[in-house]
Every structure is written in structure tokens, then in C-alpha cells.
Design a protein around this motif. Sequence first.
Motif, mmCIF file in Angstrom:
data_model
loop_
_atom_site.group_PDB
_atom_site.id
_atom_site.type_symbol
_atom_site.label_atom_id
_atom_site.label_comp_id
_atom_site.label_asym_id
_atom_site.label_seq_id
_atom_site.Cartn_x
_atom_site.Cartn_y
_atom_site.Cartn_z
ATOM 1 N N LYS A 56 0.808 -1.127 -0.104
ATOM 2 C CA LYS A 56 0.071 -0.261 0.071
ATOM 3 C C LYS A 56 0.799 1.185 -0.074
ATOM 4 O O LYS A 56 0.540 2.329 0.716
ATOM 5 C CB LYS A 56 -0.857 0.097 1.039
ATOM 6 N N PRO A 63 -1.253 -8.018 -3.694
ATOM 7 C CA PRO A 63 -2.353 -9.195 -4.031
ATOM 8 C C PRO A 63 -3.572 -8.431 -4.069
ATOM 9 O O PRO A 63 -4.636 -9.240 -3.742
ATOM 10 C CB PRO A 63 -2.100 -10.248 -2.956
ATOM 11 N N PHE A 64 -3.769 -7.392 -4.400
ATOM 12 C CA PHE A 64 -4.942 -6.627 -4.323
ATOM 13 C C PHE A 64 -5.121 -5.376 -5.430
ATOM 14 O O PHE A 64 -3.887 -5.073 -5.691
ATOM 15 C CB PHE A 64 -5.419 -6.245 -3.005
ATOM 16 N N PHE A 65 -5.994 -5.073 -5.423
ATOM 17 C CA PHE A 65 -6.105 -3.965 -6.632
ATOM 18 C C PHE A 65 -5.522 -2.443 -6.030
ATOM 19 O O PHE A 65 -5.742 -2.136 -4.984
ATOM 20 C CB PHE A 65 -7.767 -3.586 -7.154
ATOM 21 N N SER A 73 -8.352 0.881 -12.294
ATOM 22 C CA SER A 73 -7.842 0.125 -11.227
ATOM 23 C C SER A 73 -7.363 -1.241 -11.848
ATOM 24 O O SER A 73 -8.039 -1.790 -12.852
ATOM 25 C CB SER A 73 -9.198 -0.345 -10.465
ATOM 26 N N GLU A 85 -1.506 9.835 -6.826
ATOM 27 C CA GLU A 85 -2.329 9.113 -5.721
ATOM 28 C C GLU A 85 -2.905 7.837 -6.146
ATOM 29 O O GLU A 85 -2.980 7.562 -7.355
ATOM 30 C CB GLU A 85 -3.425 9.935 -5.231
ATOM 31 N N ALA A 115 -6.671 6.006 -5.708
ATOM 32 C CA ALA A 115 -7.967 6.237 -5.082
ATOM 33 C C ALA A 115 -8.447 5.308 -4.204
ATOM 34 O O ALA A 115 -9.328 5.648 -3.447
ATOM 35 C CB ALA A 115 -8.942 6.209 -6.501
ATOM 36 N N ILE A 116 -7.772 4.092 -4.195
ATOM 37 C CA ILE A 116 -8.278 2.938 -3.171
ATOM 38 C C ILE A 116 -7.701 3.153 -1.938
ATOM 39 O O ILE A 116 -8.107 2.786 -0.797
ATOM 40 C CB ILE A 116 -7.984 1.497 -3.896
ATOM 41 N N HIS A 117 -6.249 3.529 -2.017
ATOM 42 C CA HIS A 117 -5.452 3.612 -0.626
ATOM 43 C C HIS A 117 -4.990 5.032 -0.758
ATOM 44 O O HIS A 117 -3.931 5.408 -1.190
ATOM 45 C CB HIS A 117 -4.394 2.463 -0.663
ATOM 46 N N LYS A 166 1.103 8.147 -1.704
ATOM 47 C CA LYS A 166 1.251 9.382 -2.633
ATOM 48 C C LYS A 166 2.694 9.284 -3.402
ATOM 49 O O LYS A 166 3.623 8.628 -2.585
ATOM 50 C CB LYS A 166 1.488 10.608 -1.422
ATOM 51 N N HIS A 169 -13.737 6.377 1.842
ATOM 52 C CA HIS A 169 -13.362 5.784 0.682
ATOM 53 C C HIS A 169 -13.783 6.357 -0.575
ATOM 54 O O HIS A 169 -13.538 5.880 -1.661
ATOM 55 C CB HIS A 169 -13.481 4.299 0.897
ATOM 56 N N LEU A 194 -13.980 11.235 -2.559
ATOM 57 C CA LEU A 194 -12.886 11.478 -3.450
ATOM 58 C C LEU A 194 -13.815 11.745 -4.841
ATOM 59 O O LEU A 194 -13.442 12.658 -5.413
ATOM 60 C CB LEU A 194 -11.846 10.720 -4.070
ATOM 61 N N PRO A 199 -15.635 1.943 -15.872
ATOM 62 C CA PRO A 199 -14.465 1.275 -15.168
ATOM 63 C C PRO A 199 -13.460 1.956 -14.001
ATOM 64 O O PRO A 199 -12.687 1.428 -13.687
ATOM 65 C CB PRO A 199 -13.523 1.133 -16.616
ATOM 66 N N PRO A 259 -13.772 1.626 -8.517
ATOM 67 C CA PRO A 259 -12.739 0.706 -8.271
ATOM 68 C C PRO A 259 -13.620 -0.571 -7.551
ATOM 69 O O PRO A 259 -14.778 -0.386 -6.860
ATOM 70 C CB PRO A 259 -11.890 1.201 -7.188
ATOM 71 N N PRO A 260 -12.962 -1.837 -7.726
ATOM 72 C CA PRO A 260 -13.748 -2.911 -7.056
ATOM 73 C C PRO A 260 -12.932 -2.910 -5.455
ATOM 74 O O PRO A 260 -11.752 -2.864 -5.302
ATOM 75 C CB PRO A 260 -13.014 -4.109 -7.573
ATOM 76 N N TRP A 261 -14.164 -2.701 -4.526
ATOM 77 C CA TRP A 261 -13.665 -2.616 -3.149
ATOM 78 C C TRP A 261 -13.671 -3.708 -2.098
ATOM 79 O O TRP A 261 -13.495 -3.587 -1.063
ATOM 80 C CB TRP A 261 -14.586 -1.634 -2.489
ATOM 81 N N GLN A 313 -11.918 -6.347 -1.807
ATOM 82 C CA GLN A 313 -10.653 -6.698 -1.211
ATOM 83 C C GLN A 313 -10.100 -5.658 -0.185
ATOM 84 O O GLN A 313 -9.361 -6.058 0.662
ATOM 85 C CB GLN A 313 -9.587 -6.915 -2.231
ATOM 86 N N GLU A 314 -10.692 -4.511 -0.216
ATOM 87 C CA GLU A 314 -10.542 -3.380 0.656
ATOM 88 C C GLU A 314 -11.207 -3.449 1.876
ATOM 89 O O GLU A 314 -10.903 -3.384 2.994
ATOM 90 C CB GLU A 314 -10.294 -2.094 0.055
#
Lengths: 105, 131
Positions: A30, A52-54, A70, A90, A92-94, A98, B46, B49, B97, B100-102, B104-105
Amino acid sequence: MFSRNLFGCLLLALAFNATAAEFEVGQKDKQFSMSSLKIKAGDTVNFVNQDPFFHNVFSLSDVKTFDLGSYPQGQGRKMTFNEPGVVEVECAIHSQMKLVIEVTK
Amino acid sequence: MRSAFKTLLWLVALGFALPASAAEPGQAGPEEAYKDVRGYIVYKTHCVLCHGIHAEGDGRAARNYNPRPANLRLSDKNDQYKEMIIRNGGAAVSRSPFMPPWGQELTDEQIRDVVYYLGVINVNSKTVSQR
């Protein structure tokens, strides 16, 4: 005359390609694999997901606004930076991820 | 003595049972209220944004996208659909698209909570107590 011009254009194109470089930035645990990167205008950065994740890559900087979407582990997305300036990148998921890219002439 | 002990036991049991049924009809119980707050925290962390603080599709990244991120206050999608798009991302349901797919988060509970929160703020949704 035409073939001379064509030859000149080809030389220019070759010279441009020879100077443009490609950099790789990993996305692992991350975090981006570096917090800052200096490149030249015309260079390309390949963002590679090693988690191992998006992950996602985007920037809202005035110099360069983009979103590469993603993508899962093992995949990468490339972006070429043509304009000089500072680009804040950046994920967007985490939101803690930065990276500052300084693009010079 | 024995019946007094029995009465005491009943009172203790009643004490445990009361909070679960203390909410007046038409009001959210404590658990539902927490679900709402938990969902808001997930949303704020999440989703803001792109979808914006008021969930109207006007987050700071929204200008990057065409079409713009969805105005979630006006969404006509049901909870199952929202859960699916949050979990699997926009591409999985032939939508943007860039969503994002969340899966896994976020945990299952976080996804349920944020879907619940989106229901609460949706202008077309039923009141919390009816959901």
C-alpha cells in the motif's frame, strides 16, 4: 528535396525516442516504491501493482490530470508526461499512497 | 428466598433485553444508528474523492470522468445492486471502469454499512425504520 525532408524528420523522431526514458514505480504494501521521482518531459512511468489486491493511479495536478483505472497484481499502467512541472500521483483505493513526480524540460 | 432469586434473575434478563427493544416505533434503534454512523465513516474514507461529501457525484476527482460519478442521493438502484458494484467495481457491471472494486479493501460489514448509509441519504428511500 522531399526525401531529404523525410530523412530529417526520421532523424528527429529517432533522436526524440533515444532521449525519452521509461521508469518503473512499484505499488507494494500500500505504498509507492518511492515517494518522489525526477523525470524529463517525454519520459514514461510504468506503475506496476505488486500487491495481491487492486491498486489505482490517478492525478488531479494542473500539469497532468489522469486516472489509469484499477488493476490487479502483476499488471501495470503506463503514463507519459510531456509537460514540465510537479505531478502529485495518488491511489484512489489507498489514500495514504502518494508520489510526487517532478517533470523537467 | 427462592422466588426472590427467581425474580432477580428475571429482572436481570429484562435488563439485557430492554436496549434491543427500547427504540420507539418510527425511530432507529441504537444498532441501526451505529450502522448509519459506521457507513458514513466508510463513505467519508473511501467514496468522497469521487462522489463528494454530499454524495452528489461532485468529489474533487469528479472532473476526471465522463460520465461523472453517480449522484448517490438520487440513485434508483437497490441495495443488492449497490453492494455488487461496490464489491466488484464498475467494469464488472458494465458501468464506469473508474469505479474501483472495493471487495478486497472493505469487509462485508463495511460494505453493508455503507450501502445502508447510502439508503439513509437517498432522497427516494424509505425512512430508516422502514428499511
